[in-house]
Motif scaffolding. Structure first.
Motif, mmCIF file in Angstrom:
data_model
loop_
_atom_site.group_PDB
_atom_site.id
_atom_site.type_symbol
_atom_site.label_atom_id
_atom_site.label_comp_id
_atom_site.label_asym_id
_atom_site.label_seq_id
_atom_site.Cartn_x
_atom_site.Cartn_y
_atom_site.Cartn_z
ATOM 1 N N THR A 59 0.845 -1.182 0.000
ATOM 2 C CA THR A 59 0.000 0.000 0.000
ATOM 3 C C THR A 59 0.883 1.236 0.000
ATOM 4 N N VAL A 60 0.355 2.281 -0.546
ATOM 5 C CA VAL A 60 1.065 3.552 -0.529
ATOM 6 C C VAL A 60 0.049 4.586 -0.073
ATOM 7 N N ASP A 61 0.482 5.781 0.283
ATOM 8 C CA ASP A 61 -0.534 6.717 0.770
ATOM 9 C C ASP A 61 -1.457 7.141 -0.373
ATOM 10 N N ALA A 62 -2.651 7.610 0.046
ATOM 11 C CA ALA A 62 -3.723 7.847 -0.931
ATOM 12 C C ALA A 62 -3.305 8.821 -2.032
ATOM 13 N N GLY A 63 -2.507 9.843 -1.667
ATOM 14 C CA GLY A 63 -2.076 10.847 -2.641
ATOM 15 C C GLY A 63 -1.231 10.205 -3.735
ATOM 16 N N LEU A 64 -0.285 9.358 -3.315
ATOM 17 C CA LEU A 64 0.587 8.695 -4.289
ATOM 18 C C LEU A 64 -0.217 7.726 -5.156
ATOM 19 N N GLU A 65 -1.174 7.035 -4.517
ATOM 20 C CA GLU A 65 -2.004 6.081 -5.277
ATOM 21 C C GLU A 65 -2.767 6.811 -6.392
ATOM 22 N N GLN A 66 -3.306 7.983 -6.031
ATOM 23 C CA GLN A 66 -4.044 8.759 -7.037
ATOM 24 C C GLN A 66 -3.102 9.188 -8.176
ATOM 25 N N TYR A 67 -1.910 9.616 -7.790
ATOM 26 C CA TYR A 67 -0.921 10.032 -8.776
ATOM 27 C C TYR A 67 -0.580 8.862 -9.722
ATOM 28 N N ILE A 68 -0.356 7.666 -9.123
ATOM 29 C CA ILE A 68 -0.008 6.496 -9.950
ATOM 30 C C ILE A 68 -1.153 6.202 -10.929
ATOM 31 N N ASN A 69 -2.378 6.222 -10.407
ATOM 32 C CA ASN A 69 -3.520 5.911 -11.280
ATOM 33 C C ASN A 69 -3.667 6.915 -12.414
ATOM 34 N N GLU A 70 -3.407 8.176 -12.098
ATOM 35 C CA GLU A 70 -3.490 9.199 -13.150
ATOM 36 C C GLU A 70 -2.424 8.955 -14.218
ATOM 37 N N LYS A 71 -1.228 8.606 -13.746
ATOM 38 C CA LYS A 71 -0.126 8.362 -14.689
ATOM 39 C C LYS A 71 -0.428 7.133 -15.566
ATOM 40 N N ILE A 72 -1.015 6.102 -14.942
ATOM 41 C CA ILE A 72 -1.354 4.892 -15.719
ATOM 42 C C ILE A 72 -2.380 5.244 -16.791
ATOM 43 N N ALA A 73 -3.361 6.076 -16.420
ATOM 44 C CA ALA A 73 -4.388 6.476 -17.397
ATOM 45 C C ALA A 73 -3.755 7.291 -18.528
ATOM 46 N N GLU A 74 -2.850 8.182 -18.144
ATOM 47 C CA GLU A 74 -2.168 9.034 -19.135
ATOM 48 C C GLU A 74 -1.346 8.151 -20.091
ATOM 49 N N ARG A 75 -0.709 7.131 -19.513
ATOM 50 C CA ARG A 75 0.125 6.233 -20.330
ATOM 51 C C ARG A 75 -0.752 5.417 -21.292
ATOM 52 N N ALA A 76 -1.934 5.005 -20.801
ATOM 53 C CA ALA A 76 -2.837 4.242 -21.664
ATOM 54 C C ALA A 76 -3.280 5.095 -22.854
ATOM 55 N N GLU A 77 -3.553 6.381 -22.576
ATOM 56 C CA GLU A 77 -3.928 7.313 -23.641
ATOM 57 C C GLU A 77 -2.788 7.434 -24.661
ATOM 58 N N ALA A 78 -1.560 7.577 -24.136
ATOM 59 C CA ALA A 78 -0.392 7.733 -25.004
ATOM 60 C C ALA A 78 -0.223 6.495 -25.885
#
Ligand code: AMP
Ligand code: ZN
Length: 471
Positions: free
Chosen positions: A416-435
Motif C-alpha cells: 500500500t502507498v498513501d492515498a495521494g501517491l495512489e491517485q498520482y499512480i492511477n493518473e499516470k497509468i491512465a495518461e500512459r494508456a492514452e499515449a
C-alpha cells in the motif's frame, strides 16, 4: 427466514412451494473474461443465502447457467456477442475462451469458499430446449418474426414491467451506452429470442432452427435452463441488481407466457460493488480480480469477509484501506479460534441460545454483519471453549470463513502507498494508456520511467496495467 423480494418490494417470510425443499436459480457468468470481484460479490452473497437455507434445514437444489452464447454488448439487443469479442481479443475460438474462463470462474469461487451449484449448465448445451420454448411462444402468439429474427412481443402482456417501474426501466436504458434502435421491433421493449440476422456475419457458433441458422438471445437461456432442472414453478431466483432490467424482466415475460401461470415467487438481487470511479464492469477492461488480490498479498477469504460485513442490499465501495482492516480482523479472529481449548463436550443447551441469535440475525434478510457480531459476542461470552468451538464451526457452515483452520501468521503488509501517491499512480497509468492508444510510445515509456524513479513498477497484463512497489 425473512427475505426482501424485488417482485413485491417488501421483506417477506420465505415459504417454498414444496415443504422443506427449495428450487434456486442463479444467473451464471458470461465467460468471455475473468470475473471481477464485483461479480463475485453477487456470487458470495448468493452462496451465503443458499447455505443459510440449508442451515435452516431446507433441501436446496441450486442451478446455474454458464452464458457462452447470445449475451450482446448492449442489453438492447445490439452490439457484438461478448463471447466473440473475447475470442477476437485473444485470437482463440469461442469454445476455447468459454472453457478457459469457466475454469477460471470456478477456481475463483473455490478460493472464496463458494460452493459449486448442484447443476451447472452451459447455454450451448440447451439449444433444443430454447427452440422448443420459442416455438411455443410463436404458437401462442407471444412472439413474431421480423427481419429474420424472432422477437418477444411485450405488448401482448397485461404487465411487462413487474420488477421495476416503466420509468425506472426507461431511465436504465437511457444511461446505457451504445443503445441503437432495432427497427424490426414492434415495440421498444421487445427483445430477441432467436437471431438469424446478426450484424456480425462472423458469429462463430450457429445452429439450425425452424427460422434459419442462428443463435439464441441471452434471456431465453435462463428461463429454459431453470425449467429444465427445476420445473415450471420456481422458489427463488438470484442475480446482481443490473439483471433486474431487462434480463429478469424478460425472463418473467417469456416464462409466464410459455407456462400460462406465475413462474418464480422470490427474487433476490445483490447491490453492486463499486470502486471510486463507480460501478465495476468487465467491459471497462481494467478491473479487480481474485488473482490481483492474491498478488497484492491478500487471502481471498478476506474479501469474502469484506462482503459479509456489509448488507447485500446496499452498494459497497471497495478500498484497500478497508481490506487491510478486514485482513487484520480476520487474522485476530482465526487466532482467537485457534487458541480455544477443544477438550471437553459442548453444552448444546447453551449453544442453542446462540444459534437462535445467529438465526435472528442472518435470517433477517441475510444480515450477515449481525451474524458476525453474534460470533464475536459468543467468543467473549462466559461459556466453555468446547461450546464456543462447536458454535464457531456451526456458524461457519453459513459464513464459510475457514474459521477453525488454525492460526494465521502475520503476513508482510500488503503493498500500500498513501492515498495521494495512489491517485498520482492511477493518473499516470491512465495518461500512459492514452499515449499508447495514440501510438505515442516514447511518452508511454517516459511515464513508465518516471514512475520507476519513484519506486513504482508497472506491468501490462490482460487485465490492464498493474503496479507494484519495487522490492
Ligand atoms: P456477467 O458475468 O456480466 O453476466 O455477471 C455475472 C453476475 O455479476 C450477474 O449476476 C451480475 O448482475 C453481477 N454483477 C455485475 N457487476 C456487478 C458489480 N459491480 N457488483 C456486484 N455484482 C455485479
Ligand atoms: Zn439469467
Amino acid at each position: 427466514m425473512l427475505l426482501y423480494n424485488t417482485l413485491t418490494k417488501k421483506k417477506e417470510t420465505f415459504v417454498p412451494i414444496e415443504e422443506g425443499k427449495v428450487g434456486m436459480y442463479t444467473c451464471g457468468p458470461t465467460v468471455y473474461h475473468f470475473a471481477h470481484i464485483g461479480n463475485l460479490r453477487s456470487y458470495i452473497m448468493e452462496d451465503v443465502l443458499e447455505k443459510y437455507l440449508r442451515y435452516e434445514g431446507y433441501d436446496v437444489k441450486r442451478v446455474m447457467n454458464i452464458t457462452d452464447v447470445g449475451h450482446l454488448t448492449s442489453d438492447a439487443d445490439t452490439g457484438e456477442d461478448k463471447m466473440l469479442k473475447g475470442a477476437k481479443r485473444e485470437h482463440k475460438t469461442v469454445m476455447e475462451i468459454a472453457k478457459f474462463y469457466t475454469d477460471a470462474f470456478f477456481s475463483d469461487c473455490a478460493k472464496l469458499q463458494i460452493k459449486t451449484p448442484d447443476v451447472v449448465e452451459p447455454a450451448t448445451n440447451c439449444i433444443d430446449e430454447f427452440i422448443h420454448m420459442i416455438t411455443v411462444l410463436l404458437e401462442k402468439g407471444y412472439a413474431y418474426e421480423a427481419g429474420g429474427n424472432i422477437y418477444f412481443d411485450t405488448s401482448k402482456l397485461k404487465e411487462y414491467y413487474v420488477l421495476s417501474s416503466h420509468n425506472e426501466a426507461d431511465l436504465m436504458v437511457g444511461v446505457r451506452d451504445d443503445v441503437e434502435e432495432d427497427t424490426n421491433k414492434r415495440n421498444k421493449a421487445d427483445f430477441v429470442l432467436w437471431f438469424t440476422k446478426s450484424k456480425f456475419e462472423d458469429q462463430e457458433l450457429k445452429w439450425e432452427s425452424p427460422w434459419g441458422t442462428g443463435y439464441p438471445g441471452w434471456h431465453i437461456e435462463c428461463s429454459c435452463i431453470s425449467m429444465k432442472h427445476l420445473g415450471e414453478r420456481l422458489d427463488l431466483h438470484c442475480g446482481g441488481i443490473d439483471n433486474i432490467f431487462p434480463h429478469h424482466t424478460n425472463e418473467i415475460a417469456q416464462s409466464e407466457s410459455y407456462t400460462g401461470h406465475k413462474w418464480c415467487n422470490y427474487w433476490f438481487h445483490v447491490h453492486h460493488l463499486t470502486d471510486k470511479s463507480g460501478k465495476m464492469s468487465k467491459s471497462k477492461g481494467d478491473f479487480l480480480t481474485v488473482s490481483l488480490l492474491e498478488e497484492k498479498g491478500y487471502d481471498p477469504i478476506v474479501y469474502r469477509m469484506f462482503c459479509l460485513q456489509s448488507h447485500y442490499r446496499k452498494p459497497l465501495e471497495f478500498s484497500y484501506e478497508v481490506m487491510d482492516n478486514v485482513a487484520t480482523a480476520y487474522r485476530k479472529l482465526r487466532n482467537r479460534v485457534a487458541a480455544l481449548d477443544a477438550a471437553g463436550e459442548a453444552d448444546l443447551e447453551q449453544a442453542a441460545v446462540y444459534q437462535e441469535k445467529f438465526k435472528e440475525a442472518v435470517g433477517n434478510d441475510l444480515n450477515t454483519s449481525s451474524g458476525i457480531t453474534v460470533l464475536y459476542d459468543l467468543l467473549k461470552a462466559n461459556i466453555s471453549d468446547a461450546t464456543k468451538l462447536y458454535l464457531v464451526k456451526d456458524f461457519d457452515r453459513v459464513l464459510s470463513l475457514n474459521l477453525a483452520a488454525g492460526p494465521v501468521e502475520e503476513s508482510a503488509p500488503a503493498e500500500t502507498v498513501d492515498a495521494g501517491l495512489e491517485q498520482y499512480i492511477n493518473e499516470k497509468i491512465a495518461e500512459r494508456a492514452e499515449a499508447k492508444k495514440a501510438k505515442d510510445f516514447a511518452k508511454a515509456d517516459a511515464i513508465r520511467a518516471e514512475l520507476l524513479e519513484k519506486g513504482i513498477v508497472l506491468k501490462d497484463t490482460r487485465e490492464g496495467t498493474l503496479w507494484s512497489v519495487q522490492k
